[in-house]
Each structure stands twice: as C-alpha cells, then as structure tokens.
Design an enzyme around this catalytic site. Structure first.
Site, PDB file in Angstrom:
ATOM      1  N   GLU A   1       0.827  -1.213   0.000  1.00 60.54           N
ATOM      2  CA  GLU A   1       0.000   0.000   0.000  1.00 60.54           C
ATOM      3  C   GLU A   1       0.860   1.262   0.000  1.00 60.54           C
ATOM      4  O   GLU A   1       0.605   2.208   0.754  1.00 60.54           O
ATOM      5  CB  GLU A   1      -0.958  -0.014   1.199  1.00 60.54           C
ATOM      6  CG  GLU A   1      -1.913  -1.202   1.156  1.00 60.54           C
ATOM      7  CD  GLU A   1      -2.964  -1.218   2.270  1.00 60.54           C
ATOM      8  OE1 GLU A   1      -2.695  -0.700   3.356  1.00 60.54           O
ATOM      9  OE2 GLU A   1      -4.047  -1.769   2.013  1.00 60.54           O
TER      10      GLU A   1
ATOM     11  N   ASP B   1      -8.404  -9.060   3.941  1.00 60.39           N
ATOM     12  CA  ASP B   1      -8.162  -7.928   4.811  1.00 60.39           C
ATOM     13  C   ASP B   1      -9.241  -7.786   5.874  1.00 60.39           C
ATOM     14  O   ASP B   1     -10.037  -6.857   5.811  1.00 60.39           O
ATOM     15  CB  ASP B   1      -8.108  -6.654   3.948  1.00 60.39           C
ATOM     16  CG  ASP B   1      -7.532  -5.481   4.707  1.00 60.39           C
ATOM     17  OD1 ASP B   1      -7.147  -5.669   5.859  1.00 60.39           O
ATOM     18  OD2 ASP B   1      -7.477  -4.380   4.137  1.00 60.39           O
TER      19      ASP B   1
ATOM     20  N   GLU C   1     -12.592  -2.266  12.109  1.00 60.40           N
ATOM     21  CA  GLU C   1     -12.620  -1.555  10.838  1.00 60.40           C
ATOM     22  C   GLU C   1     -13.780  -2.004   9.949  1.00 60.40           C
ATOM     23  O   GLU C   1     -14.545  -1.190   9.457  1.00 60.40           O
ATOM     24  CB  GLU C   1     -11.285  -1.764  10.116  1.00 60.40           C
ATOM     25  CG  GLU C   1     -11.259  -1.119   8.743  1.00 60.40           C
ATOM     26  CD  GLU C   1      -9.915  -1.242   8.048  1.00 60.40           C
ATOM     27  OE1 GLU C   1      -8.992  -1.846   8.620  1.00 60.40           O
ATOM     28  OE2 GLU C   1      -9.799  -0.721   6.920  1.00 60.40           O
TER      29      GLU C   1
END
Ligand code: BDP
Length: 670
Positions: A287, A366, A394
């Site tokens: 990333e 993820d 998240e």
C-alpha cells in the site's frame, strides 16, 4: 474561567470491586527478598486491595489465606534483570491449596503477576477449600497488541488509523502526553488479561513518526518505563526507508553495507536507551510503503537485514505478509488479491533468519467479516509465523455496532490444517506469537463502545488458552466488568453478535461491499471497479468470486488437502464461505436448503430484526447497569439499528434488481 471536568475513566475489567475477595483476606507475598520491579507491582496491588477491603499483608512466615510465591529456580531472576523478563517459561504459574491457604507459585516474577490476576478473576472461588491444583502457562510466548497510532494527526487517517475510540493514549498534538497515568492504567489492564507487549505506533510509519527510532527515542523510552512495571514490553513499527528519510544515507538497500551498519548502530542505540526493547514491526512494499522491492531485493533480504541488527539482543523483527498489488486491473478476472501473500512469501520459506517472524493477517484478504484462514499460515513450515487479528472494528462495525469477535478468532485458532482429526492451527503456532491490532484510544470507555472492551480482553485470554470457549471468556469479562449485573443481559446482546453483524452485512463470505475509504456502511459497488482487488462480481445471473483451479483464479490450490478439495467444489465448500470461493447463480441451493438469493434476503431481514431485539433488551436494563455505560450503549445501539436497516434495504434492493427474483416470503423490497 470554567474548566470542563475531566471525564471519569471507566475501570474496564478491573473495577475496585473485582479485588474484594483477595482484598478481604490475609495475603503473604513470599518472594524471599526478591525486590524486582514486577514483584513490587504485585505487592502494590495486594496492599491496595487489602487497604480497601480490610485484609492484611502478612509478614514472612505468618499465617495467610493466600500465599504468592516464586518457584525456587526463578528466585533471583528479577534482581538479576532489574525488571520483568516476560519470557515464555517465566510467565507460567501454579495455583492450588496447601492446608488452609491458596498458594500461587509463579515460574518467575511475571508468572507471579499473572497468578495474582487469576486469583482476581476467580474471586471467592479462589479460596474454595476444594480448589483443584492447576498449572497455567501461555500458549503464545509473545502476546502483542499493535497500535496504529500516529504521533501527528494524519491528513486522511486521523491520529489513530482505523481508530474508533478517540485519540492516541500516548501522543497528543504531536507530543508525548505529559501525563501518562492512563498508559500505566492501560498496561495494568492488558497485563491482567495476559498481554505482554505493545507496539506503540502505526505500521504505516509516516515521515514524522520515523523519528521515534532516533531523535524521539526518549519519548519511546518514557512510554516503555510506564509499561514495564506490568511486564509489557514495547515494540516499534519502523519505516524501511528510515536511513534515507532521516537524511543519513542515499539508499535503504538492505544489502548495502552502509545501510546495514546504519541499522546495527541505530538498533544498538535503541537497546542502550531501552534495554528490554521488544523488537521491530515492519510493513514493507505494501500500500505504498517503502521496502526492498525498490532495490530489486526480496522480502527475505529486507527482513534478514533487520533481524541481523536485532540478533545481538535476542529480539525479533515481525515482518508483515500483508503485501499485494493495490493497482490491479478490475477487468482482468484472473488476478486475485487473495493469492498475494502466499505468492509473495511461500517461495521464501526457509530463507528467513531465526529471529524473523512473518506476521500474517488471519485471512487472505483484509479483516473482512468472514474469510477463510490464510493459506500462508498453513504453509511455510520452515518460517516462524504469527497470526494477526484485528481488534479494532474496521470492517466489523467500527465500535458503533456490538460485534463480539472471539468466535471468529476461535474459528481461526481452532482451524485444523490437515482436516478433522488433525491438530489445530493454535497448536502448530504454539510458543510463537499472537498479535492483534488494538481498539483503544483516549475515550473514557477506552474502546468507544463499552462492550468492545470484551474484544480487547479476549485477545490476551486467547493468547494463553486459544482453545477456550469464547462464551466462557465473555462470561469472565462480564463478571469482572459488571459485578452484580445479571449476566444473561450482556450475553443476550453479545454472544451471537458477530453472526448477527454478518447476517445484515455480508452473508456467505462476500466481502467489501462497504463505503470506500472509511469502510463504514453499505456501498454495493463502492469497490467493484477499483484497482484494490476487492470484488464480488454480482451480475444478473449470480455472484461471488471464482477462486477455483478448474475455472477461476486457482487460489484453492494454495491450501493443503483436504481443504483445497473442499473449497474447490461448491457441494463441499461450507455455505458461509461459498461466495468467497465460487461464482454461483442466485438460484444455487445451499446446504441449508435455501437458495443463495433467498438466503441473502432472509439473513438481512433476520439480522436487522435481531438488532431491534438487542435494542429492546438493553432498554430493559436501564436500572441494572452504570448509567454512563447504559447511555453510551443506548446511543450506539440506535446507530447500529439505523445502519443494520440501511444495510438490509440497500443490499436487498440491489440483489433484487440484479437478479429480478422476488422474495419468496413477499416482504417489501424495492
Ligand atoms: C487495512 C487498513 C489500512 C491498514 C492496512 C494494514 O484499511 O488502514 O494500513 O490494512 O494492515 O485493513 O496495513
């Protein structure tokens, strides 16, 4: 001028009341003059509890209801080290009865400390004359919480990346907090749950935070001293390009001798400043983070360079396996992000130094609501591996939704790589590392949603006993945190909350239908045509990602048998992961007997309905729990309900329009 009173900080699982049984007894801390730091902490805990509840700290040899003592071989260890050495073999303890006393014998000072908290957890039961002899030791030697805290408030991610509980406990306004009392309280809470390490900064180490390693190391040392009395070691996330960013060298090539020397010298200074420093955590070539790829080097080259710098101090580098191409072509159905970690790392098996630990997210994508276990964790037998869990919610409701995650984690830790009769993943990784992304901040309830504290508590407990029933851990947490409150109330809200969340957001293993960027709430096609590799492939005929060898991306081949075969075929693939592995028609019939489309409708209605019931149940509890907790949970449940209905309506409408198939039960779908 009036000043706002500082909020009352919630005691989490250590309210004074939790110490009543211990504090009303005669307690002897019998460590033969051992004056180590952790023994001091144990003494302080005991004295405080006795002062509050009328018990007494007994002198040597005096009769006692509770004796806390060190096993002979470890006497002197504390003095020698001047502090705790949370090594695996010193964390264990025995608890049992000797005559009229309960005796806790720590393998070392840390074990004594953990034994003390075992007594606290048991309360009156710890003094039962029939108490059985038990030995406790942690399954995972390193039980670490990784904070994604930034020193500076980041433009996009805020101060705590994916943080839903306020600002950092450590830093405020770009500076180390003057008052670290809460950090000490936090360390105490963590130690009482069984955690023994904390990484204090974000894996995305931005330029400002890179300095923590060098000129701001003093701040890090101050945090380390605050954590130390509770046996918590400090780890740092480092920036792979630090030698360049800090302006010292033109390159960060891991094979360059100057770069290698830079890391050795820098690491030497870290250990001079913090002698019990825990180790480095690295996110590289992921990333947009820098890494060895820029220099044509491998992850093994990168990790080994840092391992060599840490080796003289017997400390590890945790190198993250979360590496994938976030610039994929969404038109190309043959690429598959789920494959990435295995494709990158499996060929490197056996090429890492002994003090490299490859830290692997529990699933291949993820931290979605449900994923299969990462195949990297089932391979790489010549590499030390760590599982990474995400406590911060998240993708699981951002601490606005009740979502008790241990049932998910248990399904990972209890996964049987070789099939139904084989050992569990936890057994394979035993002695190693359990890591988890923290969910706390400077919020008065620590975790935003007061009930999200249970997730934090459970990590440490699973780090000791990964096979433990999540409902039992929850029960323990409720008993400590809400003494006197009827337990069934909280069980009703929390036991199945992960499953409920899954029902209204992402049944059958479909992922990422969330709003891009912040990842909260539904967005049916938010990620569908982006380069991140996170697709569901819904069209008019069906949905799901074909990851089979026969017709898809070939991902199923990354699993050992029998899993590769089970996942390859829709008829043996478990329903809850069907759309993760297969693209199927809406009319496909599940093992449950329902069609995929009907399951989608049914679970979304059922999930939203369950949230309405949770809300009603909690309203009944108004008189039974602390009013501040009640108010906060009430507010969050209202948002959870709104959000669950939004998920239900948008997703059902979307799939109704795509498929053209009506709900068999005739409920309103637009
Ligand atoms: C993703 C998060 C991102 C993290 C990344 C990671 O969205 O903020 O930096 O994981 O784990 O889930 O490195």
């Amino acid at each position: 001028m009036t000043s706002t009173p500082s909020p009352v900080i919630h005691p989490a699982w250590l309210p004074a009341e939790a110490f009543r049984a211990l504090g009303s007894r005669r307690v002897r801390v019998d460590t033969a003059g051992d004056a180590g730091l952790l023994v001091g902490t144990v003494l302080a805990e005991v004295s405080r509890a006795c002062a509050r509840f009328g018990g007494s700290v007994q002198p040597p040899e005096a009769p006692a209801d509770l004796v806390l003592t060190l096993a002979p071989r470890s006497r002197g260890d504390a003095a020698r080290h001047g502090g705790p050495r949370p090594d695996r073999d010193l964390d264990g303890f025995r608890i049992g009865r000797r005559g009229a006393s309960t005796v806790v014998t720590g393998d070392g000072p840390a074990g004594l400390f953990y034994g003390l908290f075992e007594v606290v957890r048991r309360g009156e039961a710890a003094f039962d004359p029939g108490l059985a002899d038990e030995r406790h030791e942690p399954a995972f030697g390193l039980r670490v919480l990784d904070h994604w805290d930034n020193v500076f408030v980041h433009r996009v991610m805020g101060q705590v990346e994916r943080g839903y509980a306020g600002g950092s406990l450590f830093w405020d306004d770009g500076r180390l907090r003057d008052d670290l009392t809460r950090v000490g309280d936090y360390a105490r809470l963590l130690a009482a749950s069984g955690i023994n390490a904390v990484t204090v900064n974000n894996v995305n180490v931005h330029a400002g935070e890179t300095h923590l390693l060098t000129d701001r190391l003093g701040e890090v040392a101050t945090i380390a001293s605050t954590l130390r009395p509770y046996g918590i070691r400090l780890h740092l996330s480092i920036n792979f390009a630090a030698p360049v960013i800090l302006g010292d060298l033109p390159t960060a090539d891991p094979l360059d001798p100057d770069v290698r020397r830079w890391w050795s010298d820098t690491t030497e200074r870290v250990f001079e400043t913090i002698p019990d420093f825990g180790g480095y955590l690295v996110k590289a070539d992921s990333e947009g983070r820098p890494g060895p790829f820029s220099y044509g080097r491998t992850h093994a080259d990168g990790a080994n360079m840092l391992a060599d710098a840490l080796a003289p101090y017997d400390a590890p580098v945790r190198w993250r396996a979360f590496v994938y191409n976030h610039r994929q072509d969404w038109r190309d159905r043959s690429t598959d992000r789920a494959r990435a970690a295995y494709d990158h790392f499996a060929p490197l098996d056996g090429r890492f130094r002994d003090n490299v630990i490859l830290q692997v997210k529990h699933g291949p994508m993820d931290f979605q609501t449900r994923e299969p276990v990462s195949p990297v964790l089932l391979a790489m037998s010549d590499t030390r591996l760590a599982v990474e869990l995400q406590v911060t919610q998240e993708y699981t409701g951002q601490q606005k939704h009740v979502c008790y995650l241990p049932p998910m984690w248990s399904s990972v830790l209890g996964f049987q790589p070789t099939g139904d009769d084989g050992p569990t993943l936890a057994t394979r990784l035993s002695g190693g590392v359990l890591s988890a992304v923290a969910n706390v901040g400077d919020d008065p309830f620590w975790t935003g949603h007061p009930l999200a504290q249970a997730n934090l508590y459970a990590v440490g407990r699973l780090g000791w006993t990964p096979g433990r029933d999540p409902a039992e851990i929850l029960d323990e947490w409720i008993g400590l945190t809400f003494p006197g409150t009827p337990r069934h109330l909280l069980h009703a809200l929390m036991d199945d909350s992960w499953e409920t969340y899954e029902q209204y957001t992402a049944p059958l293993g479909v992922g990422f239908m969330v709003r891009p960027g912040h990842h909260y709430g539904p967005d049916v096609d938010g990620y569908e045509y982006t380069p991140w590799g996170t697709y569901h492939f819904a069209d008019r005929d069906g949905l799901g990602v074909d990851r089979t060898v026969a017709t898809g991306t070939g991902y199923t081949a990354q699993y050992p048998r029998p899993w590769s075969e089970r996942y390859e075929h829709p008829d043996t693939c478990p329903d809850e992961l069907l759309l993760f592995f297969h693209h199927v028609p809406y009319t496909h019939v599940l093992h449950s007997g329902s069609t995929v489309i009907q399951h989608i409708y049914d679970t979304r209605f059922a999930g939203a309905q369950r949230v309405a019931e949770m809300q009603a149940a909690w309203a009944q509890a108004a008189e039974l729990v602390d009013p501040a907790v009640h108010t906060r949970v009430t507010e969050r449940l209202a948002e959870q309900r709104r959000s669950a209905e939004e998920w239900r309506d948008q997703l059902n409408t979307y799939f109704h329009r795509k498929s053209g198939i009506p709900d068999a039960k005739g409920r309103p779908i637009h």
